[in-house]
Design a protein around this motif. Structure first.
Motif, mmCIF file in Angstrom:
data_model
loop_
_atom_site.group_PDB
_atom_site.id
_atom_site.type_symbol
_atom_site.label_atom_id
_atom_site.label_comp_id
_atom_site.label_asym_id
_atom_site.label_seq_id
_atom_site.Cartn_x
_atom_site.Cartn_y
_atom_site.Cartn_z
ATOM 1 N N ALA A 5 35.824 45.370 61.449
ATOM 2 C CA ALA A 5 36.531 46.464 61.052
ATOM 3 C C ALA A 5 37.949 45.689 61.065
ATOM 4 O O ALA A 5 38.187 45.223 61.709
ATOM 5 C CB ALA A 5 36.485 47.561 61.872
ATOM 6 N N ALA A 6 38.864 46.162 60.138
ATOM 7 C CA ALA A 6 40.134 45.567 60.023
ATOM 8 C C ALA A 6 40.717 46.412 61.167
ATOM 9 O O ALA A 6 40.627 47.337 61.755
ATOM 10 C CB ALA A 6 40.765 46.078 58.924
ATOM 11 N N GLY A 7 41.695 45.253 61.740
ATOM 12 C CA GLY A 7 42.417 45.689 63.337
ATOM 13 C C GLY A 7 41.825 45.147 64.257
ATOM 14 O O GLY A 7 42.116 45.243 65.418
ATOM 15 N N THR A 8 40.332 44.768 64.311
ATOM 16 C CA THR A 8 39.692 44.422 65.347
ATOM 17 C C THR A 8 39.548 42.860 65.309
ATOM 18 O O THR A 8 39.870 42.313 64.418
ATOM 19 C CB THR A 8 38.049 44.714 65.288
ATOM 20 N N THR A 9 39.575 42.299 66.641
ATOM 21 C CA THR A 9 39.524 40.888 66.793
ATOM 22 C C THR A 9 38.326 40.246 67.209
ATOM 23 O O THR A 9 37.635 40.843 68.193
ATOM 24 C CB THR A 9 40.753 40.328 67.655
ATOM 25 N N VAL A 10 37.746 39.507 66.351
ATOM 26 C CA VAL A 10 36.331 39.017 66.747
ATOM 27 C C VAL A 10 36.598 37.234 67.345
ATOM 28 O O VAL A 10 37.097 36.561 66.138
ATOM 29 C CB VAL A 10 35.423 39.033 65.506
ATOM 30 N N GLN A 11 36.188 37.027 68.370
ATOM 31 C CA GLN A 11 36.164 35.811 68.627
ATOM 32 C C GLN A 11 34.958 35.152 69.249
ATOM 33 O O GLN A 11 34.152 35.972 70.060
ATOM 34 C CB GLN A 11 37.480 35.541 69.610
ATOM 35 N N THR A 12 34.757 34.019 69.219
ATOM 36 C CA THR A 12 33.445 33.489 69.788
ATOM 37 C C THR A 12 33.892 32.092 70.142
ATOM 38 O O THR A 12 34.509 31.327 69.350
ATOM 39 C CB THR A 12 32.277 33.541 68.926
ATOM 40 N N GLU A 13 32.841 31.386 71.040
ATOM 41 C CA GLU A 13 33.095 29.906 71.597
ATOM 42 C C GLU A 13 32.390 29.009 70.307
ATOM 43 O O GLU A 13 32.425 28.000 70.286
ATOM 44 C CB GLU A 13 32.953 29.740 72.636
ATOM 45 N N THR A 14 31.410 29.581 69.756
ATOM 46 C CA THR A 14 30.450 29.001 68.840
ATOM 47 C C THR A 14 31.010 29.181 67.513
ATOM 48 O O THR A 14 31.113 30.128 66.907
ATOM 49 C CB THR A 14 29.042 29.812 69.030
ATOM 50 N N PRO A 15 31.397 27.977 66.751
ATOM 51 C CA PRO A 15 31.523 27.826 65.585
ATOM 52 C C PRO A 15 30.627 28.321 64.478
ATOM 53 O O PRO A 15 29.334 28.015 64.761
ATOM 54 C CB PRO A 15 32.132 26.466 65.265
ATOM 55 N N PRO A 16 30.699 29.046 63.336
ATOM 56 C CA PRO A 16 29.723 29.082 62.558
ATOM 57 C C PRO A 16 29.151 28.217 61.828
ATOM 58 O O PRO A 16 29.907 27.169 61.642
ATOM 59 C CB PRO A 16 30.816 30.289 61.446
ATOM 60 N N PRO A 17 28.112 28.232 61.280
ATOM 61 C CA PRO A 17 27.308 27.079 60.683
ATOM 62 C C PRO A 17 28.012 27.116 59.075
ATOM 63 O O PRO A 17 29.014 27.737 58.862
ATOM 64 C CB PRO A 17 25.791 27.550 60.274
ATOM 65 N N HIS A 74 37.576 34.897 56.468
ATOM 66 C CA HIS A 74 36.956 33.490 56.817
ATOM 67 C C HIS A 74 37.191 33.425 58.471
ATOM 68 O O HIS A 74 38.093 34.097 58.988
ATOM 69 C CB HIS A 74 37.470 32.578 56.231
ATOM 70 N N TRP A 75 36.537 32.301 59.052
ATOM 71 C CA TRP A 75 36.594 32.068 60.491
ATOM 72 C C TRP A 75 37.854 31.035 60.533
ATOM 73 O O TRP A 75 37.742 29.859 59.906
ATOM 74 C CB TRP A 75 35.525 31.642 61.042
ATOM 75 N N GLU A 76 38.405 30.864 61.415
ATOM 76 C CA GLU A 76 39.796 29.955 61.759
ATOM 77 C C GLU A 76 39.440 29.427 63.163
ATOM 78 O O GLU A 76 39.014 30.141 63.965
ATOM 79 C CB GLU A 76 41.051 30.424 61.701
ATOM 80 N N HIS A 77 39.637 28.367 63.288
ATOM 81 C CA HIS A 77 39.603 27.405 64.809
ATOM 82 C C HIS A 77 40.906 27.638 65.466
ATOM 83 O O HIS A 77 41.932 27.093 64.666
ATOM 84 C CB HIS A 77 38.708 26.377 64.766
ATOM 85 N N ARG A 78 41.171 28.485 66.383
ATOM 86 C CA ARG A 78 42.370 28.675 67.447
ATOM 87 C C ARG A 78 41.998 28.373 68.754
ATOM 88 O O ARG A 78 41.388 29.119 69.149
ATOM 89 C CB ARG A 78 42.860 30.031 67.138
ATOM 90 N N ARG A 79 42.671 27.322 69.128
ATOM 91 C CA ARG A 79 42.394 27.114 70.902
ATOM 92 C C ARG A 79 40.995 27.160 71.219
ATOM 93 O O ARG A 79 40.702 27.527 72.042
ATOM 94 C CB ARG A 79 43.279 28.218 71.456
ATOM 95 N N GLY A 80 40.151 26.301 70.439
ATOM 96 C CA GLY A 80 38.826 26.038 70.706
ATOM 97 C C GLY A 80 38.057 27.200 70.543
ATOM 98 O O GLY A 80 36.899 27.347 71.061
ATOM 99 N N ARG A 81 38.669 28.392 69.903
ATOM 100 C CA ARG A 81 37.570 29.655 69.582
ATOM 101 C C ARG A 81 37.758 29.727 68.169
ATOM 102 O O ARG A 81 38.493 29.443 67.374
ATOM 103 C CB ARG A 81 38.067 30.627 70.421
ATOM 104 N N ALA A 82 36.506 30.445 67.499
ATOM 105 C CA ALA A 82 36.492 30.736 66.230
ATOM 106 C C ALA A 82 37.009 32.228 66.151
ATOM 107 O O ALA A 82 36.404 32.983 66.845
ATOM 108 C CB ALA A 82 34.903 30.795 65.577
ATOM 109 N N VAL A 83 38.125 32.406 65.186
ATOM 110 C CA VAL A 83 38.755 33.826 65.086
ATOM 111 C C VAL A 83 38.289 34.158 63.564
ATOM 112 O O VAL A 83 38.595 33.441 62.617
ATOM 113 C CB VAL A 83 40.238 33.908 65.467
#
Length: 123
Positions: A45-57, A107-116
């Motif tokens: 949802a817009a306005g939410t932040t999703v972050q993960t340490e695992t980058p997407p394929p 899209h996913w961006e890499h920021r400080r070692g995390r996928a955002v």
């Protein structure tokens, strides 16, 4: 009396007793174990932040479905993080909200070692 004894002694009246039939035997297999629900395959949802340490394929090569009508724009698919694993959300045709609108895909961006996740939007 003899006649009475013969009549009563020789006649045996048997009462038939009707018992209800036994209840049917029901054999059932054990209930199947419910499968876990599939991961949600919807853009965050817009306005939410999703972050993960695992980058997407890497995204798979998509096959475009035919355009439903003139004026539609192809919104490419993206990887969605379900909280457990990556799930591919296939691309789709979208109709611009106004003339000249340009689709900026999420899209996913890499920021400080995390996928955002960066949300898709119209420009």
């Amino acid at each position: 009396m003899v006649l009475g004894g013969l009549l009563l002694g020789g006649c045996v009246i048997r009462e038939r007793v009707y018992a209800p039939p036994p209840p049917p035997v029901v054999v059932s297999a054990p209930a199947p174990t419910p499968a876990p629900p599939p991961p949600v395959n919807v853009e965050p949802a817009a306005g939410t932040t999703v972050q993960t340490e695992t980058p997407p394929p890497a995204p798979p090569q998509e096959v475009y479905a035919p355009m439903p009508a003139p004026g539609y724009v192809w919104a490419p698919g993206y990887w969605n993080w379900s909280g457990v694993t990556w799930v591919w959300a296939p691309g789709r045709w979208v109709f611009p909200p106004y003339r000249g609108a340009i689709w900026a895909p999420g899209h996913w961006e890499h920021r400080r070692g995390r996928a955002v996740w960066v949300h898709s939007h119209w420009r």
